[in-house]
Design a protein around this motif. Structure first.
Motif, PDB file in Angstrom:
ATOM      1  N   LEU A 171      -2.198 -85.673   5.831  1.00  0.00           N
ATOM      2  CA  LEU A 171      -3.459 -85.297   5.177  1.00  0.00           C
ATOM      3  C   LEU A 171      -3.254 -84.120   4.231  1.00  0.00           C
ATOM      4  O   LEU A 171      -3.839 -84.062   3.151  1.00  0.00           O
ATOM      5  CB  LEU A 171      -4.524 -84.969   6.229  1.00  0.00           C
ATOM      6  CG  LEU A 171      -4.984 -86.177   7.053  1.00  0.00           C
ATOM      7  CD1 LEU A 171      -5.925 -85.745   8.184  1.00  0.00           C
ATOM      8  CD2 LEU A 171      -5.692 -87.190   6.158  1.00  0.00           C
ATOM      9  N   ARG A 172      -2.372 -83.198   4.644  1.00  0.00           N
ATOM     10  CA  ARG A 172      -2.132 -82.026   3.791  1.00  0.00           C
ATOM     11  C   ARG A 172      -1.533 -82.443   2.443  1.00  0.00           C
ATOM     12  O   ARG A 172      -1.809 -81.869   1.406  1.00  0.00           O
ATOM     13  CB  ARG A 172      -1.227 -81.016   4.511  1.00  0.00           C
ATOM     14  CG  ARG A 172      -1.375 -79.605   3.964  1.00  0.00           C
ATOM     15  CD  ARG A 172      -0.762 -78.557   4.880  1.00  0.00           C
ATOM     16  NE  ARG A 172      -1.315 -78.598   6.227  1.00  0.00           N
ATOM     17  CZ  ARG A 172      -0.614 -78.892   7.316  1.00  0.00           C
ATOM     18  NH1 ARG A 172       0.675 -79.153   7.239  1.00  0.00           N
ATOM     19  NH2 ARG A 172      -1.199 -78.910   8.498  1.00  0.00           N
ATOM     20  N   LYS A 173      -0.727 -83.485   2.482  1.00  0.00           N
ATOM     21  CA  LYS A 173      -0.141 -83.990   1.236  1.00  0.00           C
ATOM     22  C   LYS A 173      -1.249 -84.479   0.296  1.00  0.00           C
ATOM     23  O   LYS A 173      -1.222 -84.228  -0.910  1.00  0.00           O
ATOM     24  CB  LYS A 173       0.827 -85.129   1.582  1.00  0.00           C
ATOM     25  CG  LYS A 173       1.234 -85.990   0.427  1.00  0.00           C
ATOM     26  CD  LYS A 173       2.728 -85.928   0.134  1.00  0.00           C
ATOM     27  CE  LYS A 173       3.036 -86.593  -1.207  1.00  0.00           C
ATOM     28  NZ  LYS A 173       3.116 -88.060  -1.114  1.00  0.00           N
ATOM     29  N   ALA A 174      -2.247 -85.155   0.880  1.00  0.00           N
ATOM     30  CA  ALA A 174      -3.349 -85.651   0.054  1.00  0.00           C
ATOM     31  C   ALA A 174      -4.248 -84.504  -0.397  1.00  0.00           C
ATOM     32  O   ALA A 174      -4.827 -84.538  -1.483  1.00  0.00           O
ATOM     33  CB  ALA A 174      -4.138 -86.706   0.813  1.00  0.00           C
ATOM     34  N   LEU A 175      -4.352 -83.473   0.432  1.00  0.00           N
ATOM     35  CA  LEU A 175      -5.117 -82.277   0.019  1.00  0.00           C
ATOM     36  C   LEU A 175      -4.394 -81.598  -1.144  1.00  0.00           C
ATOM     37  O   LEU A 175      -5.022 -81.104  -2.080  1.00  0.00           O
ATOM     38  CB  LEU A 175      -5.260 -81.294   1.186  1.00  0.00           C
ATOM     39  CG  LEU A 175      -6.183 -81.735   2.333  1.00  0.00           C
ATOM     40  CD1 LEU A 175      -6.071 -80.760   3.503  1.00  0.00           C
ATOM     41  CD2 LEU A 175      -7.643 -81.824   1.861  1.00  0.00           C
ATOM     42  N   SER A 188       0.993 -80.373  -7.467  1.00  0.00           N
ATOM     43  CA  SER A 188       1.612 -79.234  -8.153  1.00  0.00           C
ATOM     44  C   SER A 188       1.922 -78.170  -7.105  1.00  0.00           C
ATOM     45  O   SER A 188       1.437 -78.231  -5.977  1.00  0.00           O
ATOM     46  CB  SER A 188       0.633 -78.660  -9.175  1.00  0.00           C
ATOM     47  OG  SER A 188      -0.508 -78.165  -8.485  1.00  0.00           O
ATOM     48  N   LEU A 189       2.712 -77.201  -7.492  1.00  0.00           N
ATOM     49  CA  LEU A 189       3.034 -76.120  -6.564  1.00  0.00           C
ATOM     50  C   LEU A 189       1.746 -75.423  -6.121  1.00  0.00           C
ATOM     51  O   LEU A 189       1.534 -75.117  -4.955  1.00  0.00           O
ATOM     52  CB  LEU A 189       3.984 -75.131  -7.249  1.00  0.00           C
ATOM     53  CG  LEU A 189       4.636 -74.133  -6.293  1.00  0.00           C
ATOM     54  CD1 LEU A 189       5.432 -74.872  -5.210  1.00  0.00           C
ATOM     55  CD2 LEU A 189       5.543 -73.172  -7.053  1.00  0.00           C
ATOM     56  N   LYS A 190       0.856 -75.229  -7.097  1.00  0.00           N
ATOM     57  CA  LYS A 190      -0.426 -74.586  -6.811  1.00  0.00           C
ATOM     58  C   LYS A 190      -1.218 -75.436  -5.820  1.00  0.00           C
ATOM     59  O   LYS A 190      -1.829 -74.919  -4.881  1.00  0.00           O
ATOM     60  CB  LYS A 190      -1.198 -74.437  -8.133  1.00  0.00           C
ATOM     61  CG  LYS A 190      -2.407 -73.560  -8.045  1.00  0.00           C
ATOM     62  CD  LYS A 190      -2.893 -73.154  -9.452  1.00  0.00           C
ATOM     63  CE  LYS A 190      -4.394 -72.970  -9.454  1.00  0.00           C
ATOM     64  NZ  LYS A 190      -5.135 -74.041 -10.105  1.00  0.00           N
ATOM     65  N   GLY A 191      -1.180 -76.752  -6.032  1.00  0.00           N
ATOM     66  CA  GLY A 191      -1.870 -77.669  -5.130  1.00  0.00           C
ATOM     67  C   GLY A 191      -1.326 -77.573  -3.714  1.00  0.00           C
ATOM     68  O   GLY A 191      -2.075 -77.551  -2.737  1.00  0.00           O
ATOM     69  N   ILE A 192      -0.006 -77.486  -3.627  1.00  0.00           N
ATOM     70  CA  ILE A 192       0.625 -77.438  -2.308  1.00  0.00           C
ATOM     71  C   ILE A 192       0.255 -76.141  -1.587  1.00  0.00           C
ATOM     72  O   ILE A 192      -0.097 -76.153  -0.413  1.00  0.00           O
ATOM     73  CB  ILE A 192       2.169 -77.565  -2.445  1.00  0.00           C
ATOM     74  CG1 ILE A 192       2.514 -78.959  -2.984  1.00  0.00           C
ATOM     75  CG2 ILE A 192       2.856 -77.309  -1.113  1.00  0.00           C
ATOM     76  CD1 ILE A 192       3.950 -79.136  -3.441  1.00  0.00           C
TER      77      ILE A 192
END
Ligand SMILES: Cc1cc2nc3c(=O)[nH]c(=O)nc-3n(C[C@H](O)[C@H](O)[C@H](O)COP(=O)(O)OP(=O)(O)OC[C@H]3O[C@@H](n4cnc5c(N)ncnc54)[C@H](O)[C@@H]3O)c2cc1C
Ligand SMILES: Nc1ncnc2c1ncn2[C@@H]1O[C@H](COP(=O)(O)O)[C@@H](O)[C@H]1O
Lengths: 257, 321
Positions: A69-73, A186-190
């Motif tokens: 789920l974190r990947k999709a977040l 993106s890094l920011k997204g992660i």
């Protein structure tokens, strides 16, 4: 517009069925079902096109499915709800669709998206069961979705060519894997994903009765696991620069060139 | 046992896939086999099903059922099953029937097993044969309650024309509001141009691994050198890289050339069902774990951009020498 996306964690790499429980072995590393990344991407695009709203992920699975789920977040979804409960293990389509429908009822989303198929079950069926439980229209295999005037227009491929189907909101749509190219986080997204809300709910939180979940709530069973039928000889090689010649010789030997 | 087979139609024909399931149902023994036809103006189709082994055919004939959409069909069949006590409902897989079967499973709280390639009676139990995990394991599956729903992988059985006629019975059509909410606004059935790939002795097929529509020249040139035709996966057809008429698989064509070369194709089940009967299968894919290698005679782990042009060159040289 509020969009719910049903996503599944599937085993990373080769999967196996546990001979003891006769269930899929979910012990190893997990990954976001690749087909569900298309559904997440489409949700983000729909949200962008309406300029406001929320993308919420829903999943039924073991506690560690939070990683998928974190990947999709990280791709950009806003929050995630994981239904995780030991009593839900071994749920078949009847039980899974019931629990997911209960969780979706709480969300009252305008659009509920699914991926094309779960890589481990290859069902490509769950959405129709969930839609029936929610009493909402459903369209599957969407290769294109447009949203205007409170309804969705979906283009999809069938055995006979292309259909165009219109459905008023709220609606359930399952997307094909050709609908878009999912973005890489993106890094920011992660980094940002770590602080997004990730809720875990139990079956009782959702008022799912014990006899409607897990093996008790399922209507199918597995009797035995067998080896696949034997195959004729087959060869597999790594290309070391000479593969074309190997293929050519193979075809020549079979008198195909 | 009382079995119902969903008889799917297109235009004025019953589909071969569902007639195959009907033939299978007739071999199970121990009870009645009925068919159900749902649509608009479909009575004559129902009559015709008798020839293929149905003793009885239920028909739901109503203008509201014209478009091949799943939810109204769930309403019709759920009611029929409740009224008649049918205990087993069988479907040949298609885009339409998968959604009907799953919707029905929820409506009736009935167990559904999908992707079955066979169904047999074993020790008084119905057992479905289900290849799973890219067909690496064959699982025996069953149902813990009735009614039972089974969805068969496309092409699992051939129809059996036995002659005979069916008793045709009309069923009531009462639709739920939500079932009629989705509307078919267009159905485009593309006519194919040029020779059909179904007759080609050699097919060179391209998938998403080609990277873009411009790279289809790679497979076109190889196909030309081999005197064959070009095939494609649904992923690239849906993406607009190549025409629908060349699509191989469940929702495209079923082909069985002497040689099938798969370039940048993962080998999903839905693609496999359309080409697994090919004489010799060669696959080129850069992912060593791609399922296509499980059913290829020769697998090459490599980049299509490297391997395919070289192979084309070799074939051309051979020809000119
Ligand atoms: C109801 C339904 C019906 C369907 N009907 C069909 C159908 O009729 N036909 C069909 O084909 N599919 C059908 N599908 C879709 C099917 O499940 C797959 O999604 C599809 O076949 C995948 O196409 P692909 O192999 O081109 O793409 P992908 O699965 O994305 O595979 C691309 C492959 O290319 C490889 N690759 C990438 N780059 C390179 C390179 N440079 N060199 C070599 N290899 C590379 C990758 O490793 C990967 O294995 C259907 C699905 C459903 C649910
Ligand atoms: N356990 C699950 N939790 C949430 N969504 C799921 C789950 N299993 C399947 N899905 C969704 O349903 C789609 C089809 O799954 P399936 O019918 O099992 O192939 C997937 O692409 C997901 O979108």
């Amino acid at each position: 517009m509020k969009i719910a996306v049903c996503v599944k964690q599937v085993p990373e790499g080769d999967s196996r069925i546990d001979p003891g429980t006769k269930r899929l072995d979910r012990g190893g590393e997990g990954a976001l079902n690749a087909f569900d990344a298309n559904a997440v991407e489409e949700a983000l695009r729909l949200k962008d096109s309406t300029g406001e709203g929320e993308v919420v992920l829903l999943s039924l699975g073991p506690a560690k499915a939070q990683d998928a789920l974190r990947k999709a977040l990280a791709m950009g979804a806003d929050r995630a709800v994981l239904i995780s409960d030991d009593a839900a293990a071994g749920s078949d389509l009847v039980a899974t669709s019931y629990a997911l429908a209960k969780a979706l009822e709480r969300e009252s989303a305008d659009v509920i998206l699914f991926g094309q198929q779960a890589g481990d079950s290859d069902g490509a069926v769950l959405w129709a069961a969930v839609a029936d439980r929610l009493r909402l229209p459903v369209v599957s295999q969407a290769a294109e979705i447009t949203h205007a005037g409170g309804k969705l227009t979906v283009k999809r491929q069938t055995e006979f060519g292309y259909d165009v189907i219109e459905a008023p909101l709220p609606a359930v749509v399952a997307v094909s894997d050709a609908i878009n190219e999912p973005r890489y986080p993106s890094l920011k997204g992660i980094m940002g994903a770590k602080s997004k809300p990730q809720e875990t709910v139990t079956l009782s939180d959702l008022r799912v009765e014990a006899d409607r979940a897990g093996e008790q709530g399922s209507r199918t069973e597995v009797y035995a696991l067998n080896d696949p039928p034997a195959r004729a000889d087959s060869k597999k090689i790594d290309d070391d620069g000479n593969a074309a010649q190997v293929i050519f010789d193979f075809l020549a030997e079979k008198r195909l060139v | 046992m009382s079995t119902l087979v969903f008889l799917e139609h297109h235009g004025d024909e019953l589909l071969k896939g569902s007639l195959g399931v009907l033939a299978k149902a007739a071999t199970l023994g121990g009870g009645d086999v009925a068919g159900v036809v749902v649509g608009s103006g479909v009575r004559t189709l129902a009559d015709g099903a008798g020839k293929f082994g149905a003793a009885k055919v239920y028909v739901a004939d109503d203008a509201q059922l014209e478009a091949p959409l799943p939810q109204p069909r769930v309403d019709v069949i759920a009611r029929l099953v409740r009224d008649t006590g049918i205990d087993t409902i069988l479907f040949g897989n298609s885009v339409l029937t998968a959604d009907v079967a799953a919707g029905l499973a929820a409506r009736l709280d009935a167990g559904i097993n999908w992707d079955l390639v066979d169904l047999v009676q074993e020790d008084g139990k119905l057992v479905g044969k289900r290849p799973a995990l890219q067909d690496s394991v064959y699982v025996d599956v069953g149902w813990t309650s009735e009614p039972r729903i089974a969805l068969f992988r496309s092409g699992s059985f051939d129809p059996n024309e036995t002659g005979g006629s069916a008793e045709v019975e009309d069923v009531a059509v009462e639709l739920e509001d939500f079932s009629s909410a989705a509307r078919m606004v267009d159905q485009a059935h593309e006519e194919s141009e040029g020779p059909s790939i179904e007759d080609a002795p050699v097919i060179v097929a391209g998938g998403r691994g080609l990277g873009g529509p411009e790279n289809f020249t790679l497979v076109e040139e190889l196909a030309k050198a081999l005197g064959g035709a070009v095939g494609a996966t649904r992923a690239v057809v849906d993406a607009g890289w190549y025409p629908y008429a060349t699509q191989v698989g469940q929702t495209g064509k079923t082909v069985a050339p002497k040689l099938y070369i798969a370039c940048g194709i993962s080998g999903a089940i839905q693609h496999k069902v359309g080409m697994q009967s090919s004489g010799v299968i060669v696959a080129i894919n850069k992912d060593t774990n791609a399922p296509i290698f499980e059913f290829s005679d020769l697998g090459v782990v490599g980049d299509v951009h490297e391997v395919v042009p070289k192979l084309t060159e070799l074939v051309k040289q051979r020809k000119s020498s």
